[in-house]
Design an enzyme around this catalytic site. Structure first.
Site, PDB file in Angstrom:
ATOM      1  N   GLY A 166     -64.214  21.159  32.459  1.00 51.77           N
ATOM      2  CA  GLY A 166     -64.060  20.246  31.322  1.00 51.77           C
ATOM      3  C   GLY A 166     -62.964  20.693  30.386  1.00 51.77           C
ATOM      4  O   GLY A 166     -62.159  21.555  30.723  1.00 51.77           O
ATOM      5  N   ASN A 167     -62.936  20.092  29.208  1.00 57.39           N
ATOM      6  CA  ASN A 167     -61.941  20.487  28.214  1.00 57.39           C
ATOM      7  C   ASN A 167     -62.551  20.359  26.825  1.00 57.39           C
ATOM      8  O   ASN A 167     -63.667  19.886  26.667  1.00 57.39           O
ATOM      9  CB  ASN A 167     -60.666  19.655  28.351  1.00 57.39           C
ATOM     10  CG  ASN A 167     -60.937  18.184  28.125  1.00 57.39           C
ATOM     11  OD1 ASN A 167     -61.201  17.762  27.011  1.00 57.39           O
ATOM     12  ND2 ASN A 167     -60.905  17.401  29.204  1.00 57.39           N
TER      13      ASN A 167
END
Ligand code: CTP
Length: 388
Positions: free
Chosen positions: A197-198
């Site tokens: 993810g980020n």
């Protein structure tokens, strides 16, 4: 002239709301008063209808008709709580739920009630939804106590109403436009519990969706794992992965304005495991495959008179130049560059500082709340729409 619903709730300051009606009518507005049962203990509804120069209607649903602005003055602690929690147990709270425009409130209550944690939380909830607060003021209160809790003066409330109407509220320049906004960061599964993810929280996209709605647009928000609440009055479609986001964005590719704020993963695990991978001593090597570029696909198939907006999160050095290249490579009208090497803006932050790239040139927008940055981006969108 605006159509204003004026809610009056039960407090001694209700008599001051009469002056507010007079000021608003004098300024040319169409005022529709809604008194709660509590307010009628202090002032009569007839007084308000007479000042608003309108007959008390037999139509029980007139208060649900579209209004440009909902004002509640004075706002008691009780109705503040009811608004915060979305209750609809009288005409005023029903009207508030049915209202999709701006809300301005002027609280009035005892200082200890105003300072109570429950009231603070309720006020915060309304503020987070975009409500504008005028007051309360410091001074002598009805019971002889002194402190913060007095309703702001009617003249001050009237000025705040004019400022709100002059801003984005009344004009609703995006009325009739369909605006698609993507927000948040996608998560690409490694197995059934882990993901790549980020750090995108979705705040910038949520601010854009909220501002577009405030300007009258019909807004769809593609929500990729938002860390913040989606704004009221927009259609939310959950798009947790890049593939979901691509599918849902392309299904709405005919929107009038598309703003791609989401941090879409550029790579995803090529073979996510079908079950949770047990821990082992050996290293775990994951092969990542590229995802499709949603904005580039939207740009390649863009329909005439559409405005496409992209965001570029990059380091300061070569980032701006890369943003310029991205704007042309993805056939976007506007690119918003922000420097993610700085920790005080961008990811997870309430503020941002950006450079706006468009056919109108390049403009540095100094550090400001994300809601203000959103307003600047939409001003530029409106400028381009008006040129078409
Ligand atoms: N975008 C997209 N689909 C992707 C990746 C990005 O639609 N698979 C969109 C983003 O929503 C954003 C813009 O493209 O509007 C960002 O472009 P991108 O080239 O990904 O730039 P960065 O992620 O900022 O930088 P980098 O190229 O270094 O990944």
């Amino acid at each position: 002239m605006a159509r204003i619903l004026l809610g009056v709730t039960g407090g001694i300051a209700a008599y001051k709301a009469c002056t507010l009606v007079r000021l608003l009518v004098r300024a040319g507005h169409d005022v529709y008063p809604i008194l709660t049962a509590g307010a009628e203990r202090f002032v009569s509804a007839e007084t308000f209808f007479a000042l608003a120069r309108r007959a008390q209607s037999d139509d029980p649903y007139q208060h649900l008709e579209h209004a440009d602005l909902l004002v509640v003055a004075p706002l008691t602690a009780n109705t503040l709580a009811r608004l915060a929690h979305g209750l609809a147990d009288d005409l005023l709270t029903e009207a508030a739920l049915a209202h999709d425009g701006p809300l301005l409130v002027a609280p009035a209550m005892n200082v200890r009630m105003w300072e109570h944690a429950a009231t603070r939380a309720n006020a915060e909830t309304l503020r987070a939804r975009g409500a504008v607060f005028v007051g309360p003021e410091d001074g002598e209160l009805a019971e002889g106590e002194v402190g913060v809790g007095r309703m702001a003066e009617p003249e001050q409330i009237a000025l705040a109403i004019e400022a709100l109407l002059a801003g984005s509220g009344k004009e609703r320049p995006l009325r009739g436009r369909r605006v698609l906004v993507s927000a948040g960061g996608t998560r690409e599964p490694l197995d059934t519990v882990r993901f790549v993810g980020n750090r995108s929280s979705g705040r910038m996209g949520v601010a854009l969706a909220e501002e577009a709605r405030r300007r009258g647009a019909e807004v769809t928000l593609l929500a990729a794992n938002l860390a913040v609440q989606a704004p009221a009055g927009v259609t939310v479609v959950e798009t947790p992965t890049a593939a979901d986001l691509e599918r849902e964005a392309l299904a709405r590719a005919d929107a009038d304005v598309i703003v791609m704020t989401a941090a879409v993963a550029d790579y995803r695990p090529a073979r996510p495991e079908a079950e949770k991978r047990p821990k082992g001593a050996a290293p775990w090597t994951v092969r990542l495959e590229p995802t499709s570029d949603v904005l580039a696909a939207l740009g390649a198939g863009r329909r005439p008179n559409q405005v496409l907006v992209g965001f570029a999160a990059d380091g300061a050095e070569s980032g701006l130049d890369r943003a310029r290249q991205k704007r042309s490579a993805k056939s976007a009208d506007i690119f918003v560059f922000n420097d993610v090497s700085r920790s005080d803006i961008g990811f997870d932050s309430l503020e941002n500082e950006v450079v706006l790239l468009s056919n109108g040139g390049e403009r540095h927008v100094p550090k400001a709340a994300k809601s203000e940055i959103a307003a600047t981006v939409l001003d530029e969108v409106e400028r381009i729409l008006s040129e078409q």
